[in-house]
Design an enzyme around this catalytic site. Structure first.
Site, PDB file in Angstrom:
ATOM      1  N   LYS A 102      -6.919   4.047   8.401  1.00 16.84           N
ATOM      2  CA  LYS A 102      -6.018   3.541   7.372  1.00 16.84           C
ATOM      3  C   LYS A 102      -6.533   4.060   6.027  1.00 16.84           C
ATOM      4  O   LYS A 102      -7.614   3.688   5.580  1.00 16.84           O
ATOM      5  CB  LYS A 102      -5.978   2.016   7.375  1.00 16.84           C
ATOM      6  N   GLY A 163      -2.968  -9.314  -1.811  1.00 22.35           N
ATOM      7  CA  GLY A 163      -3.437 -10.672  -2.026  1.00 22.35           C
ATOM      8  C   GLY A 163      -2.585 -11.521  -2.946  1.00 22.35           C
ATOM      9  O   GLY A 163      -2.952 -12.648  -3.257  1.00 22.35           O
ATOM     10  N   ALA A 189       0.446  -5.736   2.869  1.00 24.74           N
ATOM     11  CA  ALA A 189       0.045  -6.383   1.612  1.00 24.74           C
ATOM     12  C   ALA A 189       1.147  -7.252   1.017  1.00 24.74           C
ATOM     13  O   ALA A 189       2.320  -6.886   1.018  1.00 24.74           O
ATOM     14  CB  ALA A 189      -0.409  -5.372   0.561  1.00 24.74           C
ATOM     15  N   GLY A 190       0.717  -8.405   0.529  1.00 19.73           N
ATOM     16  CA  GLY A 190       1.588  -9.293  -0.233  1.00 19.73           C
ATOM     17  C   GLY A 190       2.270 -10.394   0.552  1.00 19.73           C
ATOM     18  O   GLY A 190       2.837 -11.309  -0.052  1.00 19.73           O
ATOM     19  N   ASN A 211      -3.476 -10.018   6.224  1.00 19.83           N
ATOM     20  CA  ASN A 211      -4.881 -10.383   6.106  1.00 19.83           C
ATOM     21  C   ASN A 211      -5.037 -11.687   5.335  1.00 19.83           C
ATOM     22  O   ASN A 211      -5.293 -12.738   5.903  1.00 19.83           O
ATOM     23  CB  ASN A 211      -5.668  -9.246   5.462  1.00 19.83           C
ATOM     24  N   SER A 212      -4.821 -11.636   4.011  1.00 18.91           N
ATOM     25  CA  SER A 212      -5.113 -12.798   3.169  1.00 18.91           C
ATOM     26  C   SER A 212      -4.382 -14.051   3.615  1.00 18.91           C
ATOM     27  O   SER A 212      -4.966 -15.151   3.624  1.00 18.91           O
ATOM     28  CB  SER A 212      -4.742 -12.493   1.706  1.00 18.91           C
TER      29      SER A 212
END
Length: 263
Positions: A102, A163, A189-190, A211-212
């Site tokens: 990645k 995040g 993301a997001g 992830n987050s």
């Protein structure tokens, strides 16, 4: 009627799960591993700096490799130039044996936006070297097409800033990327909630990376499971075919004809 199972195809690899999980921000490795198992994810991304076989307390490569059915996707997080990302990719492949990489290149720590020029250059070179390149990019349809043309296995446009939890704020651009792409489009993301992951899948994304939203949840394993269910539901809805939107109400039953027949 049962809809037959379909698979996410990345190079010569096939995955039944369309949820990709990140491994940063978890309170500890034990919770992270529980979340990975609960998610059913088969592709998991790990920063090169967490490949530390000499210090077990800081190593994620060993514990993740022990989970059956997991393919590791090292990432170049921390790189600020193409040269740094390429060097990280070579080290990661040597350590992990994984062909996936990645490509993450974000030189400004304030906004963490990916650098399109450096990302393109790194992806072009790594694809020639046989890597399965998964570049993290802004939601730019032109850049996405160029990356496809140089041999990337997928493109990974951001839904919103890393995040931030702002969801698929770039939906209009991602929709264009999906329509024009011949490789999987993976929102990265997001995302904050499972419903946002389902939305991305309903649009036609090949997968989502989270992830987050899982790592900082009150119960990460349970949140991972919720995301897995949402991704599966969103994909099933896309394949089944969503109804078209209408600017006005449309009756579901022919009431006027019924009343006329009995007048």
């Amino acid at each position: 009627m049962t809809i037959p199972m379909d698979f996410l195809q990345l190079g010569s690899y096939t995955f039944s799960s369309r949820l990709i999980l990140g491994t940063g921000k978890f309170s500890n490795a034990t919770v992270m591993l529980e979340a990975v198992r609960a998610s059913g994810a088969q592709l998991v991304t790990v920063a090169l700096r967490r490949f530390n076989r000499e210090q077990a307390e800081d190593d994620l490569f060993g514990p993740l490799s022990a989970i059956e059915g997991i393919t590791l996707m090292p990432n170049t997080s921390g790189a600020s130039t193409a040269a740094e990302a390429i060097r990280a990719a070579h080290i990661a492949r040597e350590l992990s044996g994984s062909p996936f990489i990645k490509v993450e290149i974000h030189p400004n720590p304030q906004h963490l936006m990916p650098d399109p020029i450096e990302t393109y250059e790194a992806a072009r070179i790594l694809a020639k070297e046989g890597f399965l390149v998964m570049p993290y990019i802004t939601a730019d349809p032109v850049l996405a097409k160029r990356l496809e043309e140089v041999g990337c296995a997928s493109v990974m446009p951001l839904g919103s800033a890393i995040g931030s939890g702002q969801g698929v704020a770039t939906a209009a651009m991602i929709d264009i990327i999906i329509r024009e792409s011949g490789i999987p489009v993976i929102v990265d993301a997001g995302l904050r909630s499972p419903s946002e992951a389902a939305h991305a899948m309903e649009m036609g994304c090949g997968a989502v990376l989270v992830n987050s939203a899982v790592a900082v949840a009150g119960n990460p394993p349970e949140m991972a499971e919720a995301f897995a269910e949402a991704v599966a539901a969103g994909r099933k809805a896309f394949r089944a075919g969503l109804m078209q939107k209408s600017g006005s109400a449309i009756a579901t039953s022919p009431l006027t004809a019924f009343l006329g027949a009995n007048g």
